[in-house]
Design a protein around this motif. Sequence first.
Motif, PDB file in Angstrom:
ATOM      1  N   VAL A   1      11.595   2.653  34.928  1.00 27.10           N
ATOM      2  CA  VAL A   1      12.939   2.369  35.429  1.00 27.10           C
ATOM      3  C   VAL A   1      13.056   0.901  35.840  1.00 27.10           C
ATOM      4  CG1 VAL A   1      14.634   2.960  37.205  1.00 27.10           C
ATOM      5  CG2 VAL A   1      13.299   4.758  36.116  1.00 27.10           C
ATOM      6  N   ILE A   2      12.021   0.364  36.420  1.00 27.81           N
ATOM      7  CA  ILE A   2      12.050  -1.049  36.797  1.00 27.81           C
ATOM      8  C   ILE A   2      12.187  -1.930  35.565  1.00 27.81           C
ATOM      9  CG2 ILE A   2      10.646  -2.929  37.767  1.00 27.81           C
ATOM     10  CD1 ILE A   2       9.604  -0.896  39.820  1.00 27.81           C
ATOM     11  N   ALA A   3      11.463  -1.597  34.499  1.00 28.55           N
ATOM     12  CA  ALA A   3      11.577  -2.362  33.253  1.00 28.55           C
ATOM     13  C   ALA A   3      12.979  -2.252  32.668  1.00 28.55           C
ATOM     14  CB  ALA A   3      10.544  -1.875  32.244  1.00 28.55           C
ATOM     15  N   ALA A   4      13.563  -1.066  32.730  1.00 27.74           N
ATOM     16  CA  ALA A   4      14.929  -0.880  32.218  1.00 27.74           C
ATOM     17  C   ALA A   4      15.936  -1.679  33.047  1.00 27.74           C
ATOM     18  CB  ALA A   4      15.292   0.601  32.221  1.00 27.74           C
TER      19      ALA A   4
ATOM     20  N   LYS B   1      18.866  -8.781  32.476  1.00 26.44           N
ATOM     21  CA  LYS B   1      18.750  -9.884  31.514  1.00 26.44           C
ATOM     22  C   LYS B   1      19.927  -9.872  30.545  1.00 26.44           C
ATOM     23  CE  LYS B   1      15.661 -11.435  27.843  1.00 26.44           C
ATOM     24  NZ  LYS B   1      14.445 -11.110  27.102  1.00 26.44           N
ATOM     25  N   GLU B   2      20.243  -8.705  29.989  1.00 27.66           N
ATOM     26  CA  GLU B   2      21.350  -8.594  29.036  1.00 27.66           C
ATOM     27  C   GLU B   2      22.696  -8.835  29.716  1.00 27.66           C
ATOM     28  OE1 GLU B   2      21.061  -8.358  25.745  1.00 27.66           O
ATOM     29  OE2 GLU B   2      18.906  -8.419  26.031  1.00 27.66           O
TER      30      GLU B   2
ATOM     31  N   VAL C   1      25.544 -11.598  28.745  1.00 29.71           N
ATOM     32  CA  VAL C   1      26.940 -11.237  28.509  1.00 29.71           C
ATOM     33  C   VAL C   1      27.853 -11.998  29.457  1.00 29.71           C
ATOM     34  CG1 VAL C   1      28.604  -9.339  28.671  1.00 29.71           C
ATOM     35  CG2 VAL C   1      26.430  -8.985  27.516  1.00 29.71           C
ATOM     36  N   SER C   2      27.440 -12.156  30.692  1.00 27.50           N
ATOM     37  CA  SER C   2      28.249 -12.896  31.664  1.00 27.50           C
ATOM     38  C   SER C   2      28.425 -14.356  31.241  1.00 27.50           C
ATOM     39  CB  SER C   2      27.599 -12.847  33.045  1.00 27.50           C
ATOM     40  OG  SER C   2      27.594 -11.535  33.524  1.00 27.50           O
ATOM     41  N   ILE C   3      27.357 -14.952  30.760  1.00 28.29           N
ATOM     42  CA  ILE C   3      27.440 -16.341  30.302  1.00 28.29           C
ATOM     43  C   ILE C   3      28.386 -16.442  29.111  1.00 28.29           C
ATOM     44  CG2 ILE C   3      26.133 -18.210  29.215  1.00 28.29           C
ATOM     45  CD1 ILE C   3      23.757 -17.310  31.007  1.00 28.29           C
ATOM     46  N   MET C   4      28.250 -15.523  28.158  1.00 32.71           N
ATOM     47  CA  MET C   4      29.139 -15.541  26.992  1.00 32.71           C
ATOM     48  C   MET C   4      30.592 -15.308  27.408  1.00 32.71           C
ATOM     49  SD  MET C   4      26.999 -13.759  23.877  1.00 32.71           S
ATOM     50  CE  MET C   4      26.836 -12.189  24.669  1.00 32.71           C
TER      51      MET C   4
END
Length: 106
Positions: A70-73, A79-80, A84-87
């Motif tokens: 769950v931590i990895a997810a 990260k994703e 998306v926020s930057i885009m």
Amino acid sequence: MLQSRALAIALILLLSTTLPEVQSKSIFEKDRRELLAIPEAIASYFYEAVNKVYPKVSQFLLDTVQSPTVIAARQRFAKEASKVSIMFEQLIEKIKNMWYTRILGY
């Protein structure tokens, strides 16, 4: 893959307009970190609601959330979401620029 990203974006945008803590500013004025706080706020509300009714279940949820999978997810999602926020910010800047130059003629 593209459909799931579009669904995630739609969900983030929908939730950003429904949670009281994040209603104070327009989505165009938000900081990227505020958008990443939305899933954390949802999880917190859910945990608190379950904890009031079933404390043992809430402890199980807490243990599950702290598992490596769950931590990895969560890290992958953060990260994703950051990408998306930057885009999204770049898109808003392009729209503003086009609005001012082509429509308003500045």
